[in-house]
Scaffold this active site. Structure first.
Site, PDB file in Angstrom:
ATOM      1  CE  LYS A 170       2.591   8.603   6.244  1.00  0.00           C
ATOM      2  NZ  LYS A 170       2.196   7.787   4.968  1.00  0.00           N
ATOM      3  CG  ASN A 171      -0.705   5.480   6.434  1.00  0.00           C
ATOM      4  OD1 ASN A 171      -0.083   6.588   5.925  1.00  0.00           O
ATOM      5  ND2 ASN A 171      -0.813   4.618   6.322  1.00  0.00           N
ATOM      6  NE  ARG A 196       4.477   1.806  -2.865  1.00  0.00           N
ATOM      7  CZ  ARG A 196       4.530   1.354  -3.901  1.00  0.00           C
ATOM      8  NH1 ARG A 196       6.043   1.134  -4.632  1.00  0.00           N
ATOM      9  NH2 ARG A 196       3.261   0.416  -4.149  1.00  0.00           N
ATOM     10  CB  CYS A 253       9.416   1.957  -1.663  1.00  0.00           C
ATOM     11  SG  CYS A 253       8.794   0.896  -0.742  1.00  0.00           S
ATOM     12  NE  ARG A 255       4.132  -0.379  -0.674  1.00  0.00           N
ATOM     13  CZ  ARG A 255       3.923   1.217   0.673  1.00  0.00           C
ATOM     14  NH1 ARG A 255       5.414   1.548   0.884  1.00  0.00           N
ATOM     15  NH2 ARG A 255       3.647   1.452   0.828  1.00  0.00           N
ATOM     16  CG  ASP A 264       2.368   1.509   8.752  1.00  0.00           C
ATOM     17  OD1 ASP A 264       3.007   0.726   7.804  1.00  0.00           O
ATOM     18  OD2 ASP A 264       1.684   2.238   7.978  1.00  0.00           O
ATOM     19  CB  VAL A 267       2.056  -6.722   5.909  1.00  0.00           C
ATOM     20  CG1 VAL A 267       1.608  -5.626   4.452  1.00  0.00           C
ATOM     21  CG2 VAL A 267       0.793  -7.305   6.931  1.00  0.00           C
ATOM     22  NE  ARG A 318       7.712   9.720   2.501  1.00  0.00           N
ATOM     23  CZ  ARG A 318       7.546   8.712   2.216  1.00  0.00           C
ATOM     24  NH1 ARG A 318       8.232   7.707   1.768  1.00  0.00           N
ATOM     25  NH2 ARG A 318       6.307   8.146   1.713  1.00  0.00           N
TER      26      ARG A 318
HETATM   27  C1  UD1 Z   1      -0.811   1.407   3.309  1.00  0.00           C
HETATM   28  C2  UD1 Z   1      -0.245   2.603   4.132  1.00  0.00           C
HETATM   29  C3  UD1 Z   1       1.038   2.451   4.673  1.00  0.00           C
HETATM   30  C4  UD1 Z   1       0.542   0.582   5.563  1.00  0.00           C
HETATM   31  C5  UD1 Z   1       0.253  -0.780   4.540  1.00  0.00           C
HETATM   32  C6  UD1 Z   1      -0.113  -1.355   4.926  1.00  0.00           C
HETATM   33  C7  UD1 Z   1      -0.759   4.478   3.221  1.00  0.00           C
HETATM   34  C8  UD1 Z   1      -0.777   5.693   2.399  1.00  0.00           C
HETATM   35  N1  UD1 Z   1      -0.165   4.035   3.643  1.00  0.00           N
HETATM   36  O1  UD1 Z   1      -0.185   1.085   2.377  1.00  0.00           O
HETATM   37  O2  UD1 Z   1       1.568   2.711   5.736  1.00  0.00           O
HETATM   38  O3  UD1 Z   1       2.033  -0.461   6.013  1.00  0.00           O
HETATM   39  O4  UD1 Z   1      -1.200   0.638   3.931  1.00  0.00           O
HETATM   40  O5  UD1 Z   1      -1.099  -1.832   6.240  1.00  0.00           O
HETATM   41  O6  UD1 Z   1      -1.742   4.195   3.263  1.00  0.00           O
HETATM   42  N2  UD1 Z   1      -0.071  -5.210  -2.730  1.00  0.00           N
HETATM   43  C9  UD1 Z   1       0.228  -5.869  -4.238  1.00  0.00           C
HETATM   44  N3  UD1 Z   1      -0.763  -5.108  -5.271  1.00  0.00           N
HETATM   45  C10 UD1 Z   1      -1.665  -4.660  -4.659  1.00  0.00           C
HETATM   46  C11 UD1 Z   1      -1.098  -3.804  -3.812  1.00  0.00           C
HETATM   47  C12 UD1 Z   1      -0.718  -4.241  -3.325  1.00  0.00           C
HETATM   48  O7  UD1 Z   1       0.776  -6.826  -3.992  1.00  0.00           O
HETATM   49  O8  UD1 Z   1      -1.729  -3.692  -6.093  1.00  0.00           O
HETATM   50  C13 UD1 Z   1       1.034  -6.204  -2.161  1.00  0.00           C
HETATM   51  C14 UD1 Z   1       2.367  -5.000  -1.481  1.00  0.00           C
HETATM   52  O9  UD1 Z   1       3.716  -5.320  -2.093  1.00  0.00           O
HETATM   53  C15 UD1 Z   1       2.093  -4.841   0.471  1.00  0.00           C
HETATM   54  C16 UD1 Z   1       0.553  -5.447   0.649  1.00  0.00           C
HETATM   55  O10 UD1 Z   1      -0.189  -5.296  -0.691  1.00  0.00           O
HETATM   56  O11 UD1 Z   1       2.824  -6.531   0.026  1.00  0.00           O
HETATM   57  C17 UD1 Z   1       0.228  -4.736   0.870  1.00  0.00           C
HETATM   58  O12 UD1 Z   1      -0.562  -3.342   0.328  1.00  0.00           O
HETATM   59  P1  UD1 Z   1      -0.984  -2.226   0.654  1.00  0.00           P
HETATM   60  O13 UD1 Z   1      -2.431  -2.845   1.799  1.00  0.00           O
HETATM   61  O14 UD1 Z   1      -1.445  -1.861  -0.834  1.00  0.00           O
HETATM   62  O15 UD1 Z   1      -0.196  -0.964   1.333  1.00  0.00           O
HETATM   63  P2  UD1 Z   1      -0.412   0.888   0.862  1.00  0.00           P
HETATM   64  O16 UD1 Z   1      -1.759   1.112   0.180  1.00  0.00           O
HETATM   65  O17 UD1 Z   1       0.505   0.462  -0.498  1.00  0.00           O
END
Ligand code: UD1
Length: 420
Positions: free
Chosen positions: A22-23, A95, A119, A124, A307, A329, A399
């Site tokens: 999915k990701n 998201r 969420c 996030r 995850d 995380v 999902r």
């Molecule tokens: C992706 C995955 C999700 C997984 C996560 C971490 C997808 C669709 N989803 O989510 O399943 O749990 O990686 O492995 O691939 N953050 C910030 N600012 C930003 C971006 C992120 O502060 O601009 C923080 C987030 O709040 C979180 C951390 O960084 O605490 C990691 O987030 P991120 O790696 O971006 O996760 P996603 O891409 O949202």
């Protein structure tokens, strides 16, 4: 509302086939915006998030339909795109919708995407995505809950991420592939899904090097063509079924996966006392009577995946002793804890750390799913618990897990959907 009824305490064995990731499929589907003409994606998982991403593309005017006779294949024709807006009603459902921002901005010079809210698992924000676009020359404005980004043509830049964000790395890669000049992303996320996105883009004509490492170099090109591409296997789904083997095995063989993506999990399962073996594309796990307590802390890849934290906690609920689970995380990813407690689990939470004291038995109870992986954790606990567990709000499970009841029934689980 659909619920899941699980009658637990059965020994599960046999093999289960992993679906596409999915990701990886989500950002790749979004990245088709960068291409011209027709793209066909194969090994696409049949999960609700993919339907949402297809709707986002269709809402832009893009043709995105199932390839006839192949429920795991999607055909996209990007040339019919007429809009550059992802509305609130779709973005709030998922998201990962923000992953259309980089591709639209890069190809069409403009994008309007609803700000995703916080969420269940944390705030996030997307500040790092936006900072990268700004560095590449984009003008970013917030208007009525929407991000409006524009740039005549993005230009290559040095982007050093404050944290190896997965979505931020993907969005920056997508913005950079059609930019003027070279972009370097430092402290990039190293998740295998990023390497998969880059492999797709490179097949379409992009010039990306270093994806899967913390330094990625992208040389902008003028255009990308449509291609056929097969999505990588879902390591989180595979890991979830490997934990099913540890909890309820019997012997469970997880097929069509890449064990190299799950090294830490497999080491931890062996430490817990399970038999674990792997081939190039399968994992075999045999459970033991009571697992040993094993501490984990979640980290970006190649660390223990956040995850799989909730599913790991379900396993630790049955150990002989106390284990520590640290979530590093996301800031509030322990929503499954009160529900596991309802089934008799002994878990104490202090900030980002949970101490799980194993018990001999959990007893089935009505529980509520709060996010995709929390649902999987409750599912696993229900499979191992005594009596019946009823899980509500299982749309979260839908999902991210393709045909989960069918796959688990194939291993001998007693599970059925019931209506309210
Ligand atoms: C992706 C995955 C999700 C997984 C996560 C971490 C997808 C669709 N989803 O989510 O399943 O749990 O990686 O492995 O691939 N953050 C910030 N600012 C930003 C971006 C992120 O502060 O601009 C923080 C987030 O709040 C979180 C951390 O960084 O605490 C990691 O987030 P991120 O790696 O971006 O996760 P996603 O891409 O949202």
């Amino acid at each position: 509302m659909e619920k899941l009824k699980i009658t637990g305490s059965r020994v599960l064995s046999g093999s289960v086939i992993t679906s596409g990731a999915k990701n990886a499929a989500l950002p790749i589907l979004a990245a088709t915006i960068l291409t011209e003409g027709r793209t066909r994606l194969f090994n696409v998982p049949g999960v609700v998030d993919m339907i949402t991403m297809r709707k986002i593309l269709q809402n832009l005017g893009v043709e995105a339909k199932e390839v006839e006779g192949r429920r795991d294949a999607v055909e996209i024709n990007i040339d019919s795109l007429t809009s550059l807006e992802a509305p609130y009603d779709l973005v709030r459902k998922m998201r990962a919708s923000v992953s259309v921002l980089g591709p639209m901005l890069a190809k069409y010079g403009r994008a309007r995407v609803s700000m995703p809210g916080g969420c269940a698992i944390g705030e996030r924000p997307i500040d790092m995505h936006l900072a990268a676009f700004s560095k590449m020359g984009a003008k970013i404005e917030m208007n009525h809950g929407y991000v409006e980004a524009s740039a005549k043509r993005l230009r290559g830049a040095e982007v050093c991420l404050d944290y190896p964000t997965v979505g931020g790395t993907e969005n920056t890669i997508c913005a950079a592939v059609l930019a003027d000049g070279v972009t370097v992303i430092d402290n990039a996320a190293r998740e295998p899904e990023i390497a998969d996105l880059a492999a797709f883009l490179n097949k379409a004509g992009a010039k990306i090097e270093g994806a899967g490492t913390s330094r990625i170099e992208i040389e902008g090109v003028a255009s990308l063509s449509g291609v056929d591409y097969t999505i990588m296997p879902d390591r989180i789904e595979a890991g979830t079924y490997a934990i099913v083997g540890a909890l309820c095995g019997g012997e469970v063989v997880v097929q069509n996966c890449n064990p190299g993506h799950l090294t830490v999990l497999l080491e931890k399962l062996a430490e817990a006392g399970c038999y674990v073996s792997a081939t190039d594309n399968s994992i075999t796990v045999r459970g033991c009577k009571r697992p040993r307590p094993v501490n984990i802390a979640t980290h970006p890849y190649p660390g223990f995946p956040t995850d799989l934290q909730a599913q790991w906690m379900a396993l630790m609920a049955f150990t002989e002793g106390t284990s520590i689970v640290r979530e590093a995380v996301f800031e509030r990813r322990f929503m499954h804890v009160p529900e596991l407690r309802r089934m008799g689990a002994e878990i104490r939470v202090d900030g980002d750390t949970a101490a799980v004291t194993g018990v001999e038995r959990l007893v089935g109870a009505p529980v509520m799913a709060t996010d995709i992986r929390a649902s999987a954790s409750l599912f696993l606990a229900g499979l191992a618990a005594k009596n019946t567990t009823i899980i509500s709000r299982i749309y979260h499970l839908r999902r991210g897990y393709e045909r989960i009841e069918e796959k688990l029934k194939g291993l001998g689980a007693a599970v059925e959907t019931v209506d309210d």
